[in-house]
Motif scaffolding. Structure first.
Motif, PDB file in Angstrom:
ATOM      1  N   ILE A   1     133.082 -36.428  68.925  1.00  0.00           N
ATOM      2  CA  ILE A   1     133.099 -34.980  68.724  1.00  0.00           C
ATOM      3  C   ILE A   1     132.238 -34.391  69.826  1.00  0.00           C
ATOM      4  O   ILE A   1     131.080 -34.781  69.990  1.00  0.00           O
ATOM      5  CB  ILE A   1     132.536 -34.600  67.337  1.00  0.00           C
ATOM      6  N   TYR A   2     132.789 -33.485  70.598  1.00  0.00           N
ATOM      7  CA  TYR A   2     132.068 -33.016  71.791  1.00  0.00           C
ATOM      8  C   TYR A   2     132.193 -31.499  71.939  1.00  0.00           C
ATOM      9  O   TYR A   2     132.980 -30.851  71.228  1.00  0.00           O
ATOM     10  CB  TYR A   2     132.633 -33.697  73.047  1.00  0.00           C
ATOM     11  N   GLY A   3     131.433 -30.954  72.858  1.00  0.00           N
ATOM     12  CA  GLY A   3     131.525 -29.526  73.118  1.00  0.00           C
ATOM     13  C   GLY A   3     130.474 -29.075  74.100  1.00  0.00           C
ATOM     14  O   GLY A   3     129.669 -29.863  74.614  1.00  0.00           O
ATOM     15  N   SER A   4     130.475 -27.763  74.361  1.00  0.00           N
ATOM     16  CA  SER A   4     129.517 -27.198  75.321  1.00  0.00           C
ATOM     17  C   SER A   4     129.557 -25.681  75.228  1.00  0.00           C
ATOM     18  O   SER A   4     130.463 -25.097  74.633  1.00  0.00           O
ATOM     19  CB  SER A   4     129.866 -27.637  76.749  1.00  0.00           C
ATOM     20  N   TYR A   5     128.552 -25.055  75.824  1.00  0.00           N
ATOM     21  CA  TYR A   5     128.621 -23.611  76.046  1.00  0.00           C
ATOM     22  C   TYR A   5     128.165 -23.317  77.465  1.00  0.00           C
ATOM     23  O   TYR A   5     127.367 -24.046  78.053  1.00  0.00           O
ATOM     24  CB  TYR A   5     127.795 -22.821  75.022  1.00  0.00           C
ATOM     25  N   THR A   6     128.729 -22.261  78.025  1.00  0.00           N
ATOM     26  CA  THR A   6     128.359 -21.813  79.365  1.00  0.00           C
ATOM     27  C   THR A   6     128.116 -20.316  79.292  1.00  0.00           C
ATOM     28  O   THR A   6     129.031 -19.551  78.971  1.00  0.00           O
ATOM     29  CB  THR A   6     129.478 -22.098  80.384  1.00  0.00           C
ATOM     30  N   LEU A   7     126.899 -19.912  79.552  1.00  0.00           N
ATOM     31  CA  LEU A   7     126.522 -18.509  79.461  1.00  0.00           C
ATOM     32  C   LEU A   7     126.031 -17.993  80.807  1.00  0.00           C
ATOM     33  O   LEU A   7     125.414 -18.718  81.578  1.00  0.00           O
ATOM     34  CB  LEU A   7     125.403 -18.314  78.428  1.00  0.00           C
ATOM     35  N   PHE A   8     126.290 -16.723  81.074  1.00  0.00           N
ATOM     36  CA  PHE A   8     125.692 -16.059  82.218  1.00  0.00           C
ATOM     37  C   PHE A   8     124.179 -16.061  82.025  1.00  0.00           C
ATOM     38  O   PHE A   8     123.696 -15.991  80.902  1.00  0.00           O
ATOM     39  CB  PHE A   8     126.220 -14.616  82.289  1.00  0.00           C
ATOM     40  N   ASP A   9     123.429 -16.181  83.107  1.00  0.00           N
ATOM     41  CA  ASP A   9     121.973 -16.332  83.016  1.00  0.00           C
ATOM     42  C   ASP A   9     121.290 -15.217  82.229  1.00  0.00           C
ATOM     43  O   ASP A   9     120.193 -15.391  81.716  1.00  0.00           O
ATOM     44  CB  ASP A   9     121.355 -16.399  84.422  1.00  0.00           C
ATOM     45  N   TYR A  10     121.944 -14.067  82.142  1.00  0.00           N
ATOM     46  CA  TYR A  10     121.333 -12.919  81.478  1.00  0.00           C
ATOM     47  C   TYR A  10     121.271 -13.105  79.963  1.00  0.00           C
ATOM     48  O   TYR A  10     120.495 -12.469  79.279  1.00  0.00           O
ATOM     49  CB  TYR A  10     122.152 -11.676  81.816  1.00  0.00           C
ATOM     50  N   TYR A  11     122.099 -13.980  79.402  1.00  0.00           N
ATOM     51  CA  TYR A  11     122.168 -14.200  77.969  1.00  0.00           C
ATOM     52  C   TYR A  11     121.204 -15.308  77.539  1.00  0.00           C
ATOM     53  O   TYR A  11     120.795 -16.139  78.331  1.00  0.00           O
ATOM     54  CB  TYR A  11     123.577 -14.627  77.544  1.00  0.00           C
TER      55      TYR A  11
END
Length: 218
Positions: free
Chosen positions: A140-150
């Motif tokens: 079971i896998y995953g990730s998040y990618t956020l702009f640096d401002y968040y």
């Protein structure tokens, strides 16, 4: 498509979806996801080499996390010594598009350059036995990618394969994760076999934090 601006709608909750919760008020919005956000891939481990399988996953537009998880699933499949199909089910969502709809209800909006930089991924790899009627979670896998401002916090991962008694809840401390399944084969209702990724993000101008949850079902 906006499914509801009230508490969880069960008809939406049983399929792949996005859920957004206002941390301060507890209000929940549910969205059905676009079918293009859901990616599935099945590979016959007996007729393809590992490198060709990984290449096919990359060409299918699956995330890097899924390719890494697939590699581990292939190792497990090859150790079983029997003909199996290796599969991936992944939901990769630009949740900013859904946040923009929620925020618009309050009369404000996000800049496009901001809302296009919030990605959340959840998925699982599995093997299917030769008879084709039972599956086992491999990872079971995953990730998040956020702009640096968040900012993101309190990330939680949940998965469930009821008849295989394979379920769990983890709190990863990084922006990507992978956890092993128990490898037990069982059938079951596809909509009850799922993985969920949840995290709380804060965006200036939103009027508080929002917890975003995405669920991928078979």
């Amino acid at each position: 498509m906006l499914a509801s601006d009230v508490l969880v709608n069960e008809s939406v909750n049983n399929i792949s979806h996005v859920s957004i919760t206002d941390v301060d008020t507890g209000k929940v919005w549910e969205f059905e996801v676009d079918s293009s956000d859901i990616k599935t891939l099945t590979l016959d481990s007996t007729s393809m080499t590992r490198s060709s399988m990984l290449s096919k996953a990359q060409n299918a537009g699956l995330s890097k996390s899924s390719v890494d998880a697939l590699n581990e699933a292939l190792i497990s499949a090859s150790s079983e010594g029997e003909a199996v199909t290796v599969g991936i089910c992944e939901l990769n969502v630009d949740v900013g598009e859904y946040l923009d709809q929620v925020i618009a209800l309050s009369g404000t909006s996000l800049e496009k350059t901001l809302k296009d930089d919030i990605w959340l991924t959840t998925g699982f790899t599995y093997t299917e036995n030769a008879s084709g009627n039972k599956i086992a979670f491999q990872s079971i896998y995953g990730s998040y990618t956020l702009f640096d401002y968040y900012t993101a916090q309190n990330t939680k991962v949940i998965w469930n394969h009821p008849l295989a008694d394979d379920h769990g809840e983890k709190y990863p401390g990084t922006s990507s994760w992978s956890y092993p399944g128990n490898g037990v084969y069982a059938g079951g209702t596809p909509s009850l076999i799922f993985s969920t990724a949840q995290t709380t993000i804060t965006i200036p101008g939103m009027g508080g934090s929002k917890t975003i949850s995405i669920t991928c079902t078979m």
